[in-house]
Design an enzyme around this catalytic site. Structure first.
Site, PDB file in Angstrom:
ATOM      1  N   SER A 143      37.970  31.573  52.977  1.00 30.31           N
ATOM      2  CA  SER A 143      39.058  32.384  53.520  1.00 30.31           C
ATOM      3  C   SER A 143      38.699  32.774  54.943  1.00 30.31           C
ATOM      4  O   SER A 143      37.512  32.913  55.280  1.00 30.31           O
ATOM      5  CB  SER A 143      39.228  33.653  52.682  1.00 30.31           C
ATOM      6  OG  SER A 143      40.104  34.561  53.325  1.00 30.31           O
ATOM      7  N   TYR A 157      35.462  40.993  48.885  1.00 31.07           N
ATOM      8  CA  TYR A 157      36.096  39.667  48.805  1.00 31.07           C
ATOM      9  C   TYR A 157      35.692  38.827  50.018  1.00 31.07           C
ATOM     10  O   TYR A 157      35.349  37.648  49.889  1.00 31.07           O
ATOM     11  CB  TYR A 157      37.613  39.857  48.753  1.00 31.07           C
ATOM     12  CG  TYR A 157      38.443  38.607  48.921  1.00 31.07           C
ATOM     13  CD1 TYR A 157      38.665  37.746  47.846  1.00 31.07           C
ATOM     14  CD2 TYR A 157      39.040  38.303  50.146  1.00 31.07           C
ATOM     15  CE1 TYR A 157      39.454  36.608  47.998  1.00 31.07           C
ATOM     16  CE2 TYR A 157      39.824  37.177  50.305  1.00 31.07           C
ATOM     17  CZ  TYR A 157      40.032  36.332  49.232  1.00 31.07           C
ATOM     18  OH  TYR A 157      40.810  35.210  49.391  1.00 31.07           O
TER      19      TYR A 157
END
Ligand code: NDP
Length: 248
Positions: A143, A157
């Site tokens: 990501s 995350y």
């Protein structure tokens, strides 16, 4: 014989878009899901009705026993594996780090990091020319959060995706001589349901203002990059971290 692709977390979002594109390109598909059996089965049925091959298999990628069962089902159905897409991922509600507890960090790392590690390990056993396989490709879902850090949202995350970057870099070197390419895509803000699970369903619209292209991305735009990295067209590409983020 069709090439076989395993996509984790294929019941919706980027995983489902990747499955549709892969089916159109002739891959036989193993569609993993965790909770949404009806959606995963409907996708498998859609692919079969269009003339393709697909099975839907439940497994929590963070649970070693379930991952072993997933790969056993794959072996039984297809007897080979050419591409692994480590797509299953999750995030928890937005908050500052000082509000988070260890149980949350364990959940975030178990699915996002250890799930990918487990699936990589089992895929390599089947793909590696050193172990009698025919080679293959692994595409990990990192990501842009790995680079941006996700402050005020979910640093845990972001850190888990940072681990996926390191996994990709190291594993690409480790198995390059065994016929396996390992790459990652780093999507920016993509319109899927993951943002609702972080507590902000409209996050794509808000964050779009900071994207140079002025919009969020579509799952199909990430799928195109995944399919390219999986393909023979990317035959000399390994250890790449490909940003799919509208220039962000
Ligand atoms: P979604 O929330 O839309 O879908 C997540 C998928 O992962 C679902 O199919 C879900 O299965 C599955 N899943 C979640 N946990 C597990 C688990 N433990 N075991 C097996 N499957 C699991 O997410 P996206 O499509 O948006 O995201 C896909 C990937 O892309 C993730 O790795 C995410 O981190 C990454 N990403 C997404 C971005 C975005 O903006 N959307 C940006 C950057 C990266 P089920 O529903 O059956 O439980």
């Amino acid at each position: 014989m069709s090439k076989v692709m395993l996509i984790t977390g294929a019941s919706r979002g980027i995983g489902a878009a990747t499955a549709r594109l892969a089916a159109a390109q002739g891959y036989a598909l193993c569609l993993n899901y965790q909770r949404q059996a009806a959606a995963a089965q409907a996708l498998a049925t859609e692919i079969i009705q269009a003339g393709g091959q697909a099975i839907a298999v439940q497994a929590d990628v963070g649970d070693e026993r379930q991952v072993m069962q997933l790969f056993a089902r794959l072996d039984q159905q297809f007897g080979r594996l050419d591409v692994l897409v480590n797509n299953a991922g999750m995030l928890e509600p937005q908050m500052r780090l000082e509000q988070m507890d260890l149980a949350r960090w364990q959940r975030v790392f178990t699915t996002n990091v250890f799930g990918s590690f487990l699936c990589c390990r089992e895929a390599i056993k089947r793909m590696s020319t050193r172990q009698g396989g025919s080679g293959g490709a692994i595409v990990n879902l990192s990501s842009m959060a790995a680079r941006l850090g996700a402050p005020e949202e979910y640093i845990d995350y972001a850190a888990a995706k940072g681990a996926i970057d390191s996994l990709t870099l190291g594993l690409a070197k480790e198995v390059a001589a065994d016929g396996i390419r390992v790459n990652a895509v780093r999507p920016g803000v993509i319109a899927t349901e993951i943002h609702a699970s972080g507590g902000e369903p409209e996050r794509v619209a808000r964050v779009s203002r900071s994207v140079p292209m002025g919009r969020g991305g579509q799952a199909s735009e990430v799928a195109e990059a995944i399919l390219w990295l999986a393909s023979e067209q990317a035959s000399y590409t390994s250890g790449a971290l490909l940003d799919i983020s509208g220039g962000r």
